[in-house]
Design an enzyme around this catalytic site. Structure first.
Site, PDB file in Angstrom:
ATOM      1  N   SER A 146       0.862  -1.188   0.000  1.00 59.38           N
ATOM      2  CA  SER A 146       0.000   0.000   0.000  1.00 59.38           C
ATOM      3  C   SER A 146       0.894   1.231   0.000  1.00 59.38           C
ATOM      4  O   SER A 146       2.070   1.150   0.390  1.00 59.38           O
ATOM      5  CB  SER A 146      -0.858   0.001   1.264  1.00 59.38           C
ATOM      6  OG  SER A 146      -1.483   1.252   1.463  1.00 59.38           O
ATOM      7  N   TYR A 159      -2.660  -1.174  10.397  1.00 59.95           N
ATOM      8  CA  TYR A 159      -2.613  -1.358   8.938  1.00 59.95           C
ATOM      9  C   TYR A 159      -1.293  -0.821   8.378  1.00 59.95           C
ATOM     10  O   TYR A 159      -0.598  -1.501   7.602  1.00 59.95           O
ATOM     11  CB  TYR A 159      -3.796  -0.628   8.299  1.00 59.95           C
ATOM     12  CG  TYR A 159      -3.918  -0.835   6.806  1.00 59.95           C
ATOM     13  CD1 TYR A 159      -4.473  -1.994   6.291  1.00 59.95           C
ATOM     14  CD2 TYR A 159      -3.486   0.136   5.903  1.00 59.95           C
ATOM     15  CE1 TYR A 159      -4.591  -2.188   4.919  1.00 59.95           C
ATOM     16  CE2 TYR A 159      -3.594  -0.047   4.531  1.00 59.95           C
ATOM     17  CZ  TYR A 159      -4.152  -1.213   4.052  1.00 59.95           C
ATOM     18  OH  TYR A 159      -4.261  -1.401   2.688  1.00 59.95           O
TER      19      TYR A 159
HETATM   20  N1  LIG Z   1      -8.713  -0.437  -1.706  1.00 56.98           N
HETATM   21  C1  LIG Z   1      -7.634   0.291  -1.529  1.00 56.98           C
HETATM   22  O1  LIG Z   1      -7.677   1.534  -1.693  1.00 56.98           O
HETATM   23  C2  LIG Z   1      -6.314  -0.346  -1.165  1.00 56.98           C
HETATM   24  C3  LIG Z   1      -5.187   0.473  -1.130  1.00 56.98           C
HETATM   25  C4  LIG Z   1      -3.962  -0.081  -0.803  1.00 56.98           C
HETATM   26  C5  LIG Z   1      -3.852  -1.436  -0.544  1.00 56.98           C
HETATM   27  N2  LIG Z   1      -4.965  -2.213  -0.583  1.00 56.98           N
HETATM   28  C6  LIG Z   1      -4.789  -3.645  -0.294  1.00 56.98           C
HETATM   29  O2  LIG Z   1      -5.315  -4.412  -1.350  1.00 56.98           O
HETATM   30  C7  LIG Z   1      -5.760  -5.679  -0.864  1.00 56.98           C
HETATM   31  C8  LIG Z   1      -7.187  -5.912  -1.308  1.00 56.98           C
HETATM   32  O3  LIG Z   1      -8.002  -4.911  -0.751  1.00 56.98           O
HETATM   33  P1  LIG Z   1      -9.424  -4.509  -1.332  1.00 56.98           P
HETATM   34  O4  LIG Z   1      -9.473  -3.031  -1.289  1.00 56.98           O
HETATM   35  O5  LIG Z   1      -9.706  -5.203  -2.596  1.00 56.98           O
HETATM   36  O6  LIG Z   1     -10.342  -5.045  -0.127  1.00 56.98           O
HETATM   37  P2  LIG Z   1     -11.674  -5.932  -0.096  1.00 56.98           P
HETATM   38  O7  LIG Z   1     -12.576  -5.559  -1.211  1.00 56.98           O
HETATM   39  O8  LIG Z   1     -12.162  -5.830   1.295  1.00 56.98           O
HETATM   40  O9  LIG Z   1     -11.122  -7.419  -0.375  1.00 56.98           O
HETATM   41  C9  LIG Z   1     -10.311  -8.054   0.566  1.00 56.98           C
HETATM   42  C10 LIG Z   1      -9.941  -9.425   0.053  1.00 56.98           C
HETATM   43  O10 LIG Z   1      -9.109 -10.050   1.045  1.00 56.98           O
HETATM   44  C11 LIG Z   1      -9.692 -11.294   1.410  1.00 56.98           C
HETATM   45  N3  LIG Z   1      -9.437 -11.567   2.826  1.00 56.98           N
HETATM   46  C12 LIG Z   1      -9.676 -10.775   3.881  1.00 56.98           C
HETATM   47  N4  LIG Z   1      -9.321 -11.391   5.031  1.00 56.98           N
HETATM   48  C13 LIG Z   1      -8.854 -12.609   4.685  1.00 56.98           C
HETATM   49  C14 LIG Z   1      -8.343 -13.716   5.407  1.00 56.98           C
HETATM   50  N5  LIG Z   1      -8.244 -13.717   6.736  1.00 56.98           N
HETATM   51  N6  LIG Z   1      -7.944 -14.806   4.720  1.00 56.98           N
HETATM   52  C15 LIG Z   1      -8.050 -14.847   3.375  1.00 56.98           C
HETATM   53  N7  LIG Z   1      -8.532 -13.841   2.623  1.00 56.98           N
HETATM   54  C16 LIG Z   1      -8.937 -12.735   3.272  1.00 56.98           C
HETATM   55  C17 LIG Z   1     -11.174 -11.144   1.122  1.00 56.98           C
HETATM   56  O11 LIG Z   1     -11.730 -12.430   0.894  1.00 56.98           O
HETATM   57  P3  LIG Z   1     -13.060 -12.991   1.626  1.00 56.98           P
HETATM   58  O12 LIG Z   1     -13.661 -11.905   2.467  1.00 56.98           O
HETATM   59  O13 LIG Z   1     -13.929 -13.400   0.480  1.00 56.98           O
HETATM   60  O14 LIG Z   1     -12.554 -14.143   2.412  1.00 56.98           O
HETATM   61  C18 LIG Z   1     -11.138 -10.307  -0.158  1.00 56.98           C
HETATM   62  O15 LIG Z   1     -10.952 -11.132  -1.284  1.00 56.98           O
HETATM   63  C19 LIG Z   1      -5.589  -5.629   0.657  1.00 56.98           C
HETATM   64  O16 LIG Z   1      -4.371  -6.242   1.016  1.00 56.98           O
HETATM   65  C20 LIG Z   1      -5.529  -4.135   0.942  1.00 56.98           C
HETATM   66  O17 LIG Z   1      -4.832  -3.844   2.113  1.00 56.98           O
HETATM   67  C21 LIG Z   1      -6.194  -1.705  -0.877  1.00 56.98           C
END
Ligand SMILES: NC(=O)c1ccc[n+]([C@@H]2O[C@H](COP(=O)([O-])OP(=O)(O)OC[C@H]3O[C@@H](n4cnc5c(N)ncnc54)[C@H](OP(=O)(O)O)[C@@H]3O)[C@@H](O)[C@H]2O)c1
Length: 254
Positions: A146, A159
Protein backbone atom coordinates in the site's frame (compact mmCIF):
# COMPACT_ATOMS: atom_id res chain seq x y z
CA UNK A 1 9.42 -10.34 -28.73
CA UNK A 2 8.22 -8.21 -25.83
CA UNK A 3 4.47 -8.91 -26.18
CA UNK A 4 5.16 -12.67 -26.16
CA UNK A 5 7.21 -12.20 -22.97
CA UNK A 6 4.22 -10.52 -21.36
CA UNK A 7 1.85 -13.36 -22.23
CA UNK A 8 0.88 -15.68 -19.35
CA UNK A 9 -0.21 -18.53 -21.64
CA UNK A 10 0.95 -21.82 -20.13
CA UNK A 11 1.59 -20.21 -16.73
CA UNK A 12 -0.17 -21.10 -13.49
CA UNK A 13 -0.62 -18.92 -10.45
CA UNK A 14 -2.51 -18.33 -7.22
CA UNK A 15 -4.42 -15.18 -6.25
CA UNK A 16 -5.08 -15.21 -2.50
CA UNK A 17 -8.14 -13.07 -1.76
CA UNK A 18 -9.74 -12.94 -5.21
CA UNK A 19 -13.42 -12.78 -4.23
CA UNK A 20 -13.87 -9.05 -4.84
CA UNK A 21 -12.09 -5.70 -5.11
CA UNK A 22 -8.43 -5.56 -6.14
CA UNK A 23 -7.85 -9.32 -6.02
CA UNK A 24 -10.71 -9.99 -8.40
CA UNK A 25 -9.48 -7.23 -10.75
CA UNK A 26 -5.98 -8.75 -10.68
CA UNK A 27 -7.31 -12.28 -11.31
CA UNK A 28 -9.37 -11.14 -14.31
CA UNK A 29 -6.31 -9.39 -15.78
CA UNK A 30 -4.16 -12.51 -15.32
CA UNK A 31 -6.83 -14.70 -16.93
CA UNK A 32 -7.11 -12.28 -19.86
CA UNK A 33 -3.32 -12.64 -20.31
CA UNK A 34 -3.78 -16.44 -20.59
CA UNK A 35 -2.96 -17.77 -17.10
CA UNK A 36 -4.52 -20.74 -15.32
CA UNK A 37 -5.40 -19.76 -11.76
CA UNK A 38 -6.22 -20.95 -8.26
CA UNK A 39 -8.33 -18.24 -6.59
CA UNK A 40 -9.33 -18.03 -2.94
CA UNK A 41 -11.84 -16.66 -0.45
CA UNK A 42 -12.83 -17.62 3.08
CA UNK A 43 -16.25 -18.51 1.58
CA UNK A 44 -16.17 -21.39 -0.91
CA UNK A 45 -19.60 -20.56 -2.40
CA UNK A 46 -18.55 -16.99 -3.15
CA UNK A 47 -15.26 -17.93 -4.81
CA UNK A 48 -16.92 -20.70 -6.85
CA UNK A 49 -19.17 -18.03 -8.39
CA UNK A 50 -16.30 -15.61 -9.00
CA UNK A 51 -14.26 -18.46 -10.52
CA UNK A 52 -16.98 -18.98 -13.15
CA UNK A 53 -16.75 -15.29 -14.09
CA UNK A 54 -12.94 -15.41 -14.32
CA UNK A 55 -13.15 -18.62 -16.38
CA UNK A 56 -15.18 -16.78 -19.03
CA UNK A 57 -11.90 -15.04 -19.99
CA UNK A 58 -10.30 -18.40 -20.80
CA UNK A 59 -7.98 -20.72 -18.87
CA UNK A 60 -8.62 -23.09 -16.00
CA UNK A 61 -9.74 -21.69 -12.64
CA UNK A 62 -9.62 -23.60 -9.35
CA UNK A 63 -11.68 -22.06 -6.51
CA UNK A 64 -10.33 -22.70 -3.00
CA UNK A 65 -11.41 -21.85 0.54
CA UNK A 66 -8.53 -20.20 2.41
CA UNK A 67 -8.28 -18.14 5.59
CA UNK A 68 -4.68 -16.90 5.70
CA UNK A 69 -4.89 -16.77 9.50
CA UNK A 70 -5.05 -20.61 9.37
CA UNK A 71 -1.73 -22.16 8.30
CA UNK A 72 -3.46 -25.49 7.55
CA UNK A 73 -5.62 -23.73 4.90
CA UNK A 74 -2.47 -22.39 3.23
CA UNK A 75 -0.89 -25.86 3.11
CA UNK A 76 -4.08 -27.32 1.56
CA UNK A 77 -4.11 -24.44 -0.98
CA UNK A 78 -0.60 -25.34 -2.13
CA UNK A 79 -1.33 -29.10 -2.24
CA UNK A 80 -4.55 -28.65 -4.24
CA UNK A 81 -2.95 -26.20 -6.68
CA UNK A 82 -0.02 -28.57 -7.24
CA UNK A 83 -2.47 -31.48 -7.56
CA UNK A 84 -4.39 -29.74 -10.34
CA UNK A 85 -1.68 -27.82 -12.18
CA UNK A 86 1.61 -29.49 -11.15
CA UNK A 87 3.48 -26.17 -10.79
CA UNK A 88 3.12 -22.64 -9.44
CA UNK A 89 4.64 -19.92 -11.61
CA UNK A 90 3.38 -16.96 -9.58
CA UNK A 91 1.63 -16.03 -6.35
CA UNK A 92 -0.34 -12.87 -5.52
CA UNK A 93 -0.81 -12.19 -1.80
CA UNK A 94 -3.79 -9.85 -1.80
CA UNK A 95 -5.72 -10.85 1.36
CA UNK A 96 -6.00 -7.86 3.64
CA UNK A 97 -8.15 -6.02 6.17
CA UNK A 98 -8.17 -2.60 7.79
CA UNK A 99 -9.31 -1.43 11.21
CA UNK A 100 -10.02 2.29 11.56
CA UNK A 101 -9.65 3.21 15.24
CA UNK A 102 -7.59 5.98 16.91
CA UNK A 103 -4.26 4.54 18.10
CA UNK A 104 -4.99 5.33 21.75
CA UNK A 105 -8.14 3.15 21.58
CA UNK A 106 -6.77 0.33 19.42
CA UNK A 107 -7.46 -3.04 21.07
CA UNK A 108 -4.78 -5.70 21.37
CA UNK A 109 -7.16 -8.15 19.69
CA UNK A 110 -7.60 -5.91 16.62
CA UNK A 111 -3.85 -5.32 16.45
CA UNK A 112 -3.14 -9.07 16.53
CA UNK A 113 -5.82 -9.92 13.94
CA UNK A 114 -4.64 -7.23 11.54
CA UNK A 115 -0.97 -8.22 11.76
CA UNK A 116 -1.94 -11.91 11.56
CA UNK A 117 -3.81 -11.51 8.28
CA UNK A 118 -1.87 -8.73 6.55
CA UNK A 119 1.71 -9.58 7.54
CA UNK A 120 1.95 -13.09 9.01
CA UNK A 121 -0.58 -14.46 6.48
CA UNK A 122 1.46 -12.95 3.65
CA UNK A 123 4.66 -14.49 5.05
CA UNK A 124 3.10 -17.94 5.49
CA UNK A 125 1.78 -17.93 1.90
CA UNK A 126 5.20 -16.78 0.62
CA UNK A 127 6.89 -19.52 2.63
CA UNK A 128 4.55 -22.36 1.57
CA UNK A 129 4.64 -21.40 -2.11
CA UNK A 130 8.32 -20.37 -1.90
CA UNK A 131 9.24 -23.94 -0.91
CA UNK A 132 7.61 -25.19 -4.14
CA UNK A 133 9.31 -22.46 -6.18
CA UNK A 134 12.71 -23.31 -4.65
CA UNK A 135 12.26 -26.89 -5.93
CA UNK A 136 11.15 -25.55 -9.32
CA UNK A 137 14.12 -23.13 -9.30
CA UNK A 138 11.86 -20.33 -10.54
CA UNK A 139 8.81 -18.29 -9.58
CA UNK A 140 7.34 -14.83 -9.03
CA UNK A 141 5.76 -13.61 -5.83
CA UNK A 142 3.80 -10.37 -5.77
CA UNK A 143 2.59 -8.99 -2.43
CA UNK A 144 -0.09 -6.35 -2.23
CA UNK A 145 1.29 -3.60 -0.04
CA UNK A 146 0.00 0.00 0.00
CA UNK A 147 1.06 3.64 -0.11
CA UNK A 148 0.65 3.15 3.66
CA UNK A 149 3.90 1.17 3.58
CA UNK A 150 5.66 4.47 2.80
CA UNK A 151 3.55 7.13 4.53
CA UNK A 152 1.29 7.09 7.59
CA UNK A 153 -2.48 7.42 7.70
CA UNK A 154 -5.11 8.54 10.19
CA UNK A 155 -6.40 5.99 12.72
CA UNK A 156 -4.96 2.97 10.91
CA UNK A 157 -1.76 2.31 12.86
CA UNK A 158 -1.92 -1.51 12.68
CA UNK A 159 -2.61 -1.36 8.94
CA UNK A 160 0.30 1.02 8.32
CA UNK A 161 2.63 -1.15 10.43
CA UNK A 162 1.50 -4.30 8.61
CA UNK A 163 1.99 -2.81 5.13
CA UNK A 164 5.40 -1.37 6.08
CA UNK A 165 6.18 -4.94 7.13
CA UNK A 166 4.92 -6.36 3.83
CA UNK A 167 7.22 -4.09 1.80
CA UNK A 168 10.20 -4.89 4.02
CA UNK A 169 9.38 -8.62 3.90
CA UNK A 170 9.30 -8.31 0.11
CA UNK A 171 12.89 -7.00 0.10
CA UNK A 172 14.04 -9.65 2.53
CA UNK A 173 12.57 -12.58 0.57
CA UNK A 174 13.87 -11.09 -2.68
CA UNK A 175 17.41 -11.22 -1.33
CA UNK A 176 16.98 -14.69 0.24
CA UNK A 177 15.52 -16.30 -2.86
CA UNK A 178 17.23 -14.56 -5.79
CA UNK A 179 19.63 -17.52 -5.93
CA UNK A 180 16.66 -19.78 -6.66
CA UNK A 181 15.52 -17.60 -9.56
CA UNK A 182 12.54 -16.36 -7.53
CA UNK A 183 11.53 -12.70 -7.88
CA UNK A 184 9.62 -11.10 -5.03
CA UNK A 185 7.97 -7.72 -5.59
CA UNK A 186 5.07 -5.73 -4.19
CA UNK A 187 2.39 -3.48 -5.61
CA UNK A 188 1.54 -0.41 -3.52
CA UNK A 189 -1.95 0.81 -4.43
CA UNK A 190 -3.16 4.30 -3.53
CA UNK A 191 -6.88 4.94 -3.00
CA UNK A 192 -9.05 2.39 -4.84
CA UNK A 193 -12.84 1.98 -5.01
CA UNK A 194 -13.45 -1.25 -3.07
CA UNK A 195 -15.32 -2.44 0.04
CA UNK A 196 -12.19 -1.68 2.09
CA UNK A 197 -12.45 2.06 1.38
CA UNK A 198 -16.26 2.32 1.46
CA UNK A 199 -16.31 4.20 4.80
CA UNK A 200 -14.02 6.89 3.30
CA UNK A 201 -16.10 7.21 0.15
CA UNK A 202 -19.32 7.45 2.19
CA UNK A 203 -17.95 10.53 3.98
CA UNK A 204 -18.43 13.31 1.36
CA UNK A 205 -15.84 15.65 2.95
CA UNK A 206 -13.16 12.95 3.15
CA UNK A 207 -14.01 11.67 -0.33
CA UNK A 208 -13.60 15.05 -2.03
CA UNK A 209 -10.47 15.91 0.00
CA UNK A 210 -8.82 12.68 -1.15
CA UNK A 211 -10.02 13.15 -4.73
CA UNK A 212 -8.61 16.68 -4.83
CA UNK A 213 -5.20 15.46 -3.65
CA UNK A 214 -4.84 12.73 -6.30
CA UNK A 215 -2.89 14.26 -9.23
CA UNK A 216 -4.74 12.12 -11.79
CA UNK A 217 -8.00 13.40 -10.30
CA UNK A 218 -9.79 10.13 -9.56
CA UNK A 219 -9.77 7.06 -7.33
CA UNK A 220 -8.34 3.87 -8.80
CA UNK A 221 -10.52 1.00 -10.03
CA UNK A 222 -9.57 -2.69 -9.64
CA UNK A 223 -8.82 -2.95 -13.39
CA UNK A 224 -6.14 -0.24 -12.96
CA UNK A 225 -3.95 -2.93 -11.32
CA UNK A 226 -4.26 -5.47 -14.14
CA UNK A 227 -1.37 -4.10 -16.23
CA UNK A 228 1.22 -4.09 -13.44
CA UNK A 229 -0.02 -7.48 -12.20
CA UNK A 230 0.44 -9.12 -15.61
CA UNK A 231 3.84 -7.44 -16.06
CA UNK A 232 5.16 -8.58 -12.66
CA UNK A 233 3.88 -12.15 -13.17
CA UNK A 234 5.39 -12.35 -16.66
CA UNK A 235 8.88 -12.97 -18.04
CA UNK A 236 9.02 -9.30 -19.09
CA UNK A 237 9.84 -8.29 -15.48
CA UNK A 238 12.66 -10.82 -14.94
CA UNK A 239 15.26 -8.22 -13.87
CA UNK A 240 13.01 -6.64 -11.20
CA UNK A 241 13.05 -7.92 -7.62
CA UNK A 242 12.64 -6.49 -4.12
CA UNK A 243 10.59 -3.50 -5.29
CA UNK A 244 7.31 -1.96 -4.20
CA UNK A 245 5.77 -0.38 -7.28
CA UNK A 246 3.21 2.27 -6.37
CA UNK A 247 0.04 2.56 -8.43
CA UNK A 248 -1.54 5.63 -6.88
CA UNK A 249 -2.56 8.15 -9.53
CA UNK A 250 0.50 10.19 -8.47
CA UNK A 251 -0.36 10.44 -4.73
CA UNK A 252 3.22 9.91 -3.54
CA UNK A 253 4.66 12.28 -6.14
CA UNK A 254 3.26 15.45 -4.53
N1 LIG B 1 -8.71 -0.44 -1.71
C1 LIG B 1 -7.63 0.29 -1.53
O1 LIG B 1 -7.68 1.53 -1.69
C2 LIG B 1 -6.31 -0.35 -1.16
C3 LIG B 1 -5.19 0.47 -1.13
C4 LIG B 1 -3.96 -0.08 -0.80
C5 LIG B 1 -3.85 -1.44 -0.54
N2 LIG B 1 -4.97 -2.21 -0.58
C6 LIG B 1 -4.79 -3.65 -0.29
O2 LIG B 1 -5.32 -4.41 -1.35
C7 LIG B 1 -5.76 -5.68 -0.86
C8 LIG B 1 -7.19 -5.91 -1.31
O3 LIG B 1 -8.00 -4.91 -0.75
P1 LIG B 1 -9.42 -4.51 -1.33
O4 LIG B 1 -9.47 -3.03 -1.29
O5 LIG B 1 -9.71 -5.20 -2.60
O6 LIG B 1 -10.34 -5.04 -0.13
P2 LIG B 1 -11.67 -5.93 -0.10
O7 LIG B 1 -12.58 -5.56 -1.21
O8 LIG B 1 -12.16 -5.83 1.30
O9 LIG B 1 -11.12 -7.42 -0.38
C9 LIG B 1 -10.31 -8.05 0.57
C10 LIG B 1 -9.94 -9.42 0.05
O10 LIG B 1 -9.11 -10.05 1.05
C11 LIG B 1 -9.69 -11.29 1.41
N3 LIG B 1 -9.44 -11.57 2.83
C12 LIG B 1 -9.68 -10.78 3.88
N4 LIG B 1 -9.32 -11.39 5.03
C13 LIG B 1 -8.85 -12.61 4.68
C14 LIG B 1 -8.34 -13.72 5.41
N5 LIG B 1 -8.24 -13.72 6.74
N6 LIG B 1 -7.94 -14.81 4.72
C15 LIG B 1 -8.05 -14.85 3.37
N7 LIG B 1 -8.53 -13.84 2.62
C16 LIG B 1 -8.94 -12.73 3.27
C17 LIG B 1 -11.17 -11.14 1.12
O11 LIG B 1 -11.73 -12.43 0.89
P3 LIG B 1 -13.06 -12.99 1.63
O12 LIG B 1 -13.66 -11.91 2.47
O13 LIG B 1 -13.93 -13.40 0.48
O14 LIG B 1 -12.55 -14.14 2.41
C18 LIG B 1 -11.14 -10.31 -0.16
O15 LIG B 1 -10.95 -11.13 -1.28
C19 LIG B 1 -5.59 -5.63 0.66
O16 LIG B 1 -4.37 -6.24 1.02
C20 LIG B 1 -5.53 -4.14 0.94
O17 LIG B 1 -4.83 -3.84 2.11
C21 LIG B 1 -6.19 -1.70 -0.88
Amino acid sequence: MILEKMSLKGKTGIVVGASRGLGKGIAIGLAQAGADLAVTSRELKIIEKVAEEIKSWGGEVLPLQVDVARKEDIDVMVDKTMGKFGKIDFLFNNAGRITRVPSEDFSEEDWDEELNVNLKGTFLCCQAVGRVMIKQKRGKIINISSIASFIGGKNISAYVASKGGVSQLTKSLASDWAKYNIRVNAIGPGYFETDLTEPLRKDPKRFSAINARIPLGRWGKPEDLAGIAVFLASDASDYITGQTIFVDGGWLAV
